[in-house]
Design an enzyme around this catalytic site. Structure first.
Site, mmCIF file in Angstrom:
data_model
loop_
_atom_site.group_PDB
_atom_site.id
_atom_site.type_symbol
_atom_site.label_atom_id
_atom_site.label_comp_id
_atom_site.label_asym_id
_atom_site.label_seq_id
_atom_site.Cartn_x
_atom_site.Cartn_y
_atom_site.Cartn_z
ATOM 1 N N GLN A 198 0.718 -1.081 -0.069
ATOM 2 C CA GLN A 198 -0.090 0.091 -0.020
ATOM 3 C C GLN A 198 0.731 1.340 -0.229
ATOM 4 O OE1 GLN A 198 -2.993 0.392 -0.796
ATOM 5 N NE2 GLN A 198 -4.216 -1.358 0.085
ATOM 6 N N GLU B 271 -1.576 -15.479 -3.569
ATOM 7 C CA GLU B 271 -0.752 -14.022 -4.501
ATOM 8 C C GLU B 271 -0.241 -14.813 -5.634
ATOM 9 O OE1 GLU B 271 0.429 -11.081 -6.049
ATOM 10 O OE2 GLU B 271 -0.873 -10.942 -4.346
ATOM 11 N N ASP C 264 -8.775 -8.413 -1.250
ATOM 12 C CA ASP C 264 -7.890 -7.094 -1.641
ATOM 13 C C ASP C 264 -7.564 -7.331 -2.970
ATOM 14 O OD1 ASP C 264 -6.882 -4.566 -1.489
ATOM 15 O OD2 ASP C 264 -5.430 -5.041 -0.251
ATOM 16 N N CYS D 298 -10.099 -0.830 -4.031
ATOM 17 C CA CYS D 298 -9.566 0.120 -4.434
ATOM 18 C C CYS D 298 -10.187 0.825 -5.580
ATOM 19 C CB CYS D 298 -8.056 0.120 -4.863
ATOM 20 S SG CYS D 298 -7.792 -1.049 -6.319
#
Length: 637
Positions: A358, A408, A532, A560
């Protein structure tokens, strides 16, 4: 839509033609006349600017057109500076910025309610949260406000500066004044951008000065040729509370990543330029007062059209000399490992060049704290951290749960995640390197199907998707310190369909079995997922897997991009149809649908399953002075 382009010799001819053609009917359609916004490379520059650009461009060796950096007129963009392009809300007081963002989030949430109504199958009652939305002014759930950023100025720990030409044709390192698709390529220096640190600006200035005398060409966005493309400055901050005014004093490490395209250029010339640039960075850092931190210098070789390089683009660490005043390597020949460190919630994180982290560290602490609070965590919780990056969310919450499973696709980020777990002494985390859509189904089966025996894992491995998991580090399983006797995978795991299936099954059983032989699944009563995702949102396969596994009762969605949150929430929260509709794969109309429209269609083919419902939402401002903010939504069923 059929489009035609017509040019006229004079403004008078244009005016008369518009009067004649506007609204003229052809069958059942009417003609609409609109002005074409010319691209900068198709348009003649105004005489005054043309002269200055021409003079400056005579010195350019790569044949950049004179109008490569031409001025923008009002027909193209109202942006006049990098500050306007990058931080369009900077002219507003911060309190007004927060109110502006909150109002934008409200409109986006109302869009969720409207689309959920449309997506609800015929013959199925509207869900209670939609019916009660009228009491909340059209909102699907309560919006609890917006959390402000602890730091408003110079907060970005990662800045990507384009290399190009200014409006005057000068080689410049900074921000583009608009989009290339609009013909805008002018780059201006970032000196007045309030979200960029002085350290990042200084390194951009050092590279800009270097380029004035470089023998290698700047990347040409029209011809897709050139060498110098982009500079990324990543900053690492030491722990400790800081105020807005002295925030930059805590920057202790800096990584510089210069993106280039080496096609057609000899290695000897490239190596020479990198050595000169390394010296320029080191000398510039040492000459500053106080000296600038300089931890690593990395070169990324990328040959694509866009500056957005794939995560596997070749990286090369460049050594630089340590001067008397510089904060860099101890010896001239020492190549520092390409990583820096930052702190979140009293944990230290190692960050590699391409790993996601971030950009606003202190605001991220508030974001992760909120996610953990809403997730309802406890010692009996199994936490899935989907799109986990370097593991920041899962690791900051690991002390509150029984086990964390992170997923990921960026291999270097997964390596960082394990390194971060090791640095902070956290041993109840397992990270898997793969696309979430490829492994989420088998992982949920592995951990959530309590009634299945371990021997049935083979059916998962031999499923039609051929999903397999492997532990490829020297120690595939390490004793879990947080749960005595349990085993937890402690090495990067790669999704592969080529490994030996029998060996993988044994590894999977070993990593999922406690010392008493019972399934680990039985030790977790509470299963929570925190997602996320990147700007495009969750893959439809991931959404389907989350939706159809009944043991998963709580989901915290961090977004986001509220647009993609709306689309994913439609699929997660819309009731299942009584009869599943099979989509038509050759339906070309889908290409022109909005993300919400596509989500409505996918919701109609969702297998029978209990939908989630929005419980509450909160905006978190990670990007002061810009229109963007993060949104957190709690979904339960």
């Amino acid at each position: 839509m059929v489009v035609g382009f017509v040019s006229f010799e004079s403004a008078e001819h244009l005016k008369s033609a518009v009067e004649e053609l506007e609204g003229k009917s052809f069958g059942n359609k009417s003609l609409k006349v609109a002005d074409v916004i010319p691209r900068s490379f198709e348009r003649k520059v105004k005489s005054g600017m043309a002269a200055s650009v021409s003079n400056a461009s005579n010195e350019v060796e790569d044949g950049v057109p004179n109008d490569e950096g031409s001025a923008l007129d009002d027909s193209t963009s109202k942006v006049k500076s990098a500050r306007d392009a990058v931080t369009p809300l900077a002219h507003m007081p911060y309190s007004d910025q927060l109110e502006h963002k909150k109002n934008s989030v409200v409109q986006m949430l109302k869009k969720l309610t409207r689309n959920a109504r449309k997506a609800c199958p015929n013959g199925v009652s509207l869900p209670e949260w939609v019916l009660k939305s009228k009491e909340r002014g059209g909102l699907p759930c309560e919006l609890e406000g917006i959390i402000e950023s602890p730091v408003v100025h110079g907060y970005r720990n990662k800045c990507e500066f384009s290399v190009g030409y200014s409006q005057q044709g000068k080689p410049t390192v900074g921000f583009m004044l608009g989009n290339f698709r609009e013909g805008v390529t002018a780059v201006e220096e970032p000196v007045d951008c309030p979200n960029v640190s002085k350290i990042a600006c200084k390194y951009a200035s050092i590279l800009q000065e270097f380029l004035q005398h470089s023998s290698l060409p700047i990347w040409n966005r029209f011809k897709n040729t050139g060498f110098w493309r982009q500079l990324t400055v990543r900053e690492g901050r030491s722990a400790g509370k800081v105020a807005d005014e002295n925030f930059e004093a805590n920057i202790s490490e800096v990584m510089l990543i210069v993106q280039v395209c080496s096609v057609g250029i000899e290695d000897a010339q490239i190596t020479s330029e990198f050595e000169r640039l390394a010296q320029a960075f080191a000398a510039g850092a040492a000459a500053n007062s106080p000296p600038l931190p300089l931890t690593a210098f990395v070169v990324q070789d990328h040959q694509g059209i866009s500056n957005v390089a794939p995560t596997d683009a070749p990286l090369r660490s460049i050594p630089f000399l340590k001067t008397e005043n510089s904060l860099g390597p101890e010896t001239a020949n020492n190549v520092v490992e390409a990583r820096i460190h930052d702190c979140i919630s009293n944990l230290r994180f190692s960050i590699s060049p391409t790993a996601f982290f971030q950009v606003n560290t202190l605001a991220a602490e508030k974001l992760y704290s909120l996610a953990g609070e809403w997730a309802g965590l406890g010692p009996d919780t199994l936490l899935f951290d989907i799109c986990c990056g370097t593991g920041t969310i899962g690791l900051t919450l690991a002390h509150r749960v029984g086990m964390v499973i992170g997923i990921e696709m960026n291999a270097s980020a997964v390596q960082d995640a394990y390194k971060n777990a090791e640095i902070n002494g956290i041993k109840n985390c397992r990270f898997i390197c793969s696309k979430a859509e490829d492994v989420i189904g088998s992982l949920l089966k592995e951990y959530l199907n309590v009634s299945e025996k371990q021997g049935q894992l083979s059916s998962v491995l031999e499923s039609s998707e051929k999903e397999t998991l492997s532990c490829e580090e020297k120690d595939s399983c390490t004793t879990n310190a947080h749960n005595d006797g349990e085993s937890s995978c402690q090495g990067p795991e790669n999704h592969s369909s080529e490994n030996d299936g029998k060996e993988l099954q044994n590894q999977l059983q070993e990593c999922s079995t406690a010392t008493d032989g019972n399934s680990l699944v039985q030790q977790f009563k509470n299963v929570v997922a925190i997602v996320d995702p990147p700007r495009m949102g969750l893959h439809p396969t991931v959404v389907k897997a989350l939706r159809t596994h009944a043991r998963l009762r709580r989901l915290v969605y961090i977004s986001c991009n509220p647009e993609s949150l709306v689309a994913n929430a439609i699929e997660l929260c819309t009731p299942s149809p009584e009869k599943v509709e099979k989509g038509k794969k050759d339906n070309r109309g889908w290409r022109n649908m909005s993300s919400a429209g596509l989500a409505r269609h996918r919701a109609k083919s969702m297998p029978m399953s209990e939908p989630f419902q929005p419980v509450k939402a909160m905006a978190v401002d990670l990007f002061p002075h810009t229109p963007h903010c993060e949104m957190v939504m709690l979904l339960e069923r």
